[in-house]
Design a protein around this motif. Structure first.
Motif, short mmCIF file in Angstrom:
data_model
loop_
_atom_site.label_atom_id
_atom_site.label_comp_id
_atom_site.label_asym_id
_atom_site.label_seq_id
_atom_site.Cartn_x
_atom_site.Cartn_y
_atom_site.Cartn_z
N ALA A 161 59.62 15.84 -60.25
CA ALA A 161 59.29 14.77 -61.20
C ALA A 161 60.25 14.73 -62.38
CB ALA A 161 57.86 14.95 -61.69
N SER A 185 55.06 17.56 -55.88
CA SER A 185 54.32 16.53 -56.61
C SER A 185 54.56 16.64 -58.11
CB SER A 185 52.82 16.66 -56.32
OG SER A 185 52.28 17.80 -56.98
N SER A 186 53.97 15.73 -58.86
CA SER A 186 54.22 15.66 -60.30
C SER A 186 53.66 16.88 -61.04
CB SER A 186 53.60 14.39 -60.89
OG SER A 186 52.20 14.35 -60.64
N ASP A 225 50.16 10.90 -55.12
CA ASP A 225 50.24 10.58 -56.54
C ASP A 225 49.12 11.37 -57.21
OD1 ASP A 225 49.79 9.43 -59.10
OD2 ASP A 225 50.74 7.56 -58.47
N GLU A 226 49.46 12.39 -57.99
CA GLU A 226 48.46 13.28 -58.56
C GLU A 226 47.60 12.60 -59.63
OE1 GLU A 226 47.84 16.00 -57.22
OE2 GLU A 226 49.63 17.02 -56.48
N GLU A 227 48.02 11.43 -60.11
CA GLU A 227 47.21 10.72 -61.11
C GLU A 227 46.17 9.83 -60.45
OE1 GLU A 227 49.69 8.66 -63.85
OE2 GLU A 227 50.66 10.48 -64.61
N THR A 228 46.57 9.11 -59.39
CA THR A 228 45.62 8.22 -58.71
C THR A 228 44.90 8.91 -57.57
OG1 THR A 228 47.25 7.41 -57.11
CG2 THR A 228 47.14 6.28 -59.23
N GLY A 264 47.62 8.84 -51.48
CA GLY A 264 48.84 9.31 -50.85
C GLY A 264 48.95 8.90 -49.40
#
Length: 635
Positions: free
Chosen positions: A288, A341-342, A393-396, A399
């Motif tokens: 990221a 991932s982020s 997407d670790e926020e939403t 995937g």
């Protein structure tokens, strides 16, 4: 994955009956009946040595050890007794001893037998409801919802990563391409898929000919600003291949390239420095912060066929030297398709780690240079087919994952998922200090327990008083700290999502437990209507043993109490059994029997008055043991 993608991207028991007591067992049985289990053990073992043991003796040995919480020996003799046993209770106790000794799979096997013997037993129904007290592969299935993507074709489709609102996938749907001989499908190209406002997908669009060639292109990753694309491509396009001297066949490798965004399209395609005609590099994933690229390679010096590597991305865009991610991640088999991932969780696919079949998706995390436990992502992410190219997407919590499992549209399909529960690890850092001096305590034993009370792992503190554990986030745990000369402690560790959970544990000198007339242990509670030593009771009694070893002139009277349920005469007998079992445990730890005695008080001296009623917890408070000093201390 199908073959061409593999080439490209992976290049019943007999009855048990107790015999009647006889002259051989009379002495041992007398000790057993008197709850003198240490002496009973000695006498039963002598019968074993003389060759006079049978299933009865083995069972009595097991029961004796069970009552004084010698789990290793209890396990041994239950196993021996069960060679000729079909007794459900013995099977259950054997299971508990196996679990106490950390043998979870063997414990579960015995519980499976128990549930068939007594299917209506509450212990059996509770086990069937939750047979895996430690995280298991299939348990992870509760954490994801998954569905086949609407943009899949009848050909191979896999990968998928978003950049500036467009999804980039790899597909063999281009029928204008020459078919690849392995499976008679077109060579793979990179496509973009745009989404409509209602969530449906538009027709996939072929990327330009600066990216796609007449040979294979593979997975894509992007720099944080979205202006640099990293992707895989066959080296045929570079006219860089090897020829078999016998067959004249040509063999290409997989290379990594980057392209730059100029205006609305991609241009300036460059080969990366990690490429070599001697091996393949593929499956790029950029961190990221844009400082590191992860990839798979079969370069020399790895642990298996393909390993996961990383390399720094320098400020001028060049790459540093490849670094193998190590043996905790890489195996003798295949590790590929890394995705960082982020939150710096590393996902990858492997055939070498324990899985459900084919390639499975696994995950881990690197914290301060340490790789946490590699865990299987479970179903439905994984299946008994190949499952790969996982991104999230670790926020939403949304995937993609690719798979050739049954029920898809083509040979490989892309599946969209939503993560429902956390999937991560926490580094628990335990610091053990002397409460008086605040100095670190080196050499203390720190054990980690799971939520079911099972010991998972034990470590020794270093010179700074530190012991570290990797646990799954959102899972409550317990730490047990034992050190000679100090009062042992148990500390609850609340589940967390943080990368680190620092726990400070201060230990008091053992003398703090010595009061004027008593040893101030935490209450020794017994299960309702039971008299055997439990795990918690053993933890507290070990403190008493430590004190009595330090003060050899000390003598103790152990007084046991019951709650007020049941007949008074029965409770007197029950408390007497509990007192004698407590005494036997202490003697089993090497304390002379002349130094400790036991006495049962029944319900006569309750800690909580239950004459007008008590709840479950209050009754438990009354089921206790107290330790009275009956001789003065001498140093």
């Amino acid at each position: 994955m199908k073959n061409f993608n593999t080439l490209l991207l992976i290049t019943l028991m007999s009855s048990f009956c107790l015999t009647a007591q006889n002259s051989d067992t009379k002495k041992a049985d007398k000790h057993f009946d008197r709850y003198e289990f240490v002496k009973a053990v000695d006498d039963y073992n002598k019968l074993v040595e003389k060759g006079k043991a049978d299933s009865y003796v083995y069972g009595q040995l097991a029961e004796s050890y069970y009552n004084i919480f010698n789990t290793v020996e209890a396990e041994r003799w239950y196993a021996k007794a069960l060679e000729t046993s079909n007794d459900p209770e013995m099977v259950f106790k054997y299971s508990q001893m196996l679990k106490a000794n950390g043998k979870y799979e063997a414990s579960n096997n015995q519980m499976d037998k128990f549930t068939t013997m007594r299917p209506a037993d509450n212990r059996a129904t509770a086990y069937r409801a939750n047979p895996d007290y430690l995280p298991k592969i299939l348990d992870q299935g509760k954490k994801f919802n998954l569905q086949n993507a609407d943009y899949n074709s009848e050909q191979s489709d896999f990968g998928g990563i978003l950049n500036n609102g467009n999804l980039y996938i790899t597909s063999g749907r281009n029928n204008s391409r020459k078919n690849y001989g392995w499976n008679d499908q077109p060579f793979l190209d990179i496509y973009t898929v745009a989404k409509n406002s209602d969530g449906s997908s538009q027709e996939a669009t072929l990327a330009n000919n600066k990216i796609n060639t007449k040979y294979h292109e593979g997975l894509v990753s992007f720099s944080p600003n979205g202006k640099t694309m990293y992707f895989s491509r066959e080296s045929y396009f570079e006219k860089d291949y090897q020829k078999d001297s016998l067959s004249s066949a040509r063999f290409s490798q997989l290379y990594l390239f980057k392209a730059t965004k100029l205006g609305d399209d991609w241009d300036i395609v460059e080969s990366l420095s990690v490429n070599s005609k001697s091996y393949s590099v593929k499956n790029p994933s950029v961190s990221a912060d844009g400082k590191t690229i992860y990839f798979a390679s079969n370069m020399p010096g790895g642990y298996g066929n393909f390993d996961i590597y990383k390399a720094s991305i320098n400020t001028d865009g060049t790459l540093g030297e490849p670094v193998n991610m190590g043996q905790k991640i890489n195996t003798e088999a295949q590790e590929m398709f890394p995705y960082i991932s982020s939150n710096n969780t590393l996902y990858f696919s492997s055939t070498g780690h324990l899985g459900l079949g084919g390639l499975d998706v696994f995950y881990t995390k690197e914290i301060d240079g340490k790789i946490s436990t590699v865990r299987n992502a479970g179903i439905p992410i994984n299946s008994n087919a190949d499952d790969f190219a996982f991104i999230i997407d670790e926020e939403t919590n949304q995937g993609l994952v690719s798979s050739n499992r049954a029920g898809g549209k083509g040979s490989d399909d892309i599946y969209e998922f939503k993560k429902l529960e956390p999937l991560c690890d926490v580094l628990v850092i335990a610091t053990v200090l002397d409460d008086k001096t605040r100095e670190p305590i080196a050499g203390a034993t720190v054990a980690l327990f799971d939520t079911e009370g099972n010991k998972v792992v034990s470590k020794t503190t270093d010179t700074e008083g530190l012991a570290e554990f990797m646990i799954e986030c959102e899972h409550d745990t317990e730490l047990e700290v034992i050190m000679a000369g100090f009062d042992s402690r148990k500390v609850q560790v609340k589940g967390s999502n943080e990368e680190e959970n620092n726990v400070q544990i201060n230990l008091d000198p053992i003398e703090k437990l010595i009061l004027a007339e008593t040893i101030d242990l935490a209450p020794i509670y017994f299960d309702f209507d039971k008299s055997n030593i439990t795990t918690q009771a053993a933890f507290e009694l070990d403190k008493l043993v430590q004190i009595m070893n330090k003060y050899p002139e000390m003598k103790i009277n152990a007084i046991s109490h019951t709650d007020s349920r049941g007949l008074e005469s029965y409770n007197i007998n029950l408390s007497d059994r509990r007192a004698k079992t407590t005494v036997q445990y202490v003697i089993s730890k090497g304390i002379d029997e002349a130094r400790i005695s036991g006495e049962g008080k029944g319900e006569a001296e309750p800690k909580v008055d239950c004459s007008t009623g008590c709840n479950k917890a209050q009754h438990a408070e009354n089921r206790r043991s107290e330790f009275i000093i009956v001789d003065s201390l001498q140093q």
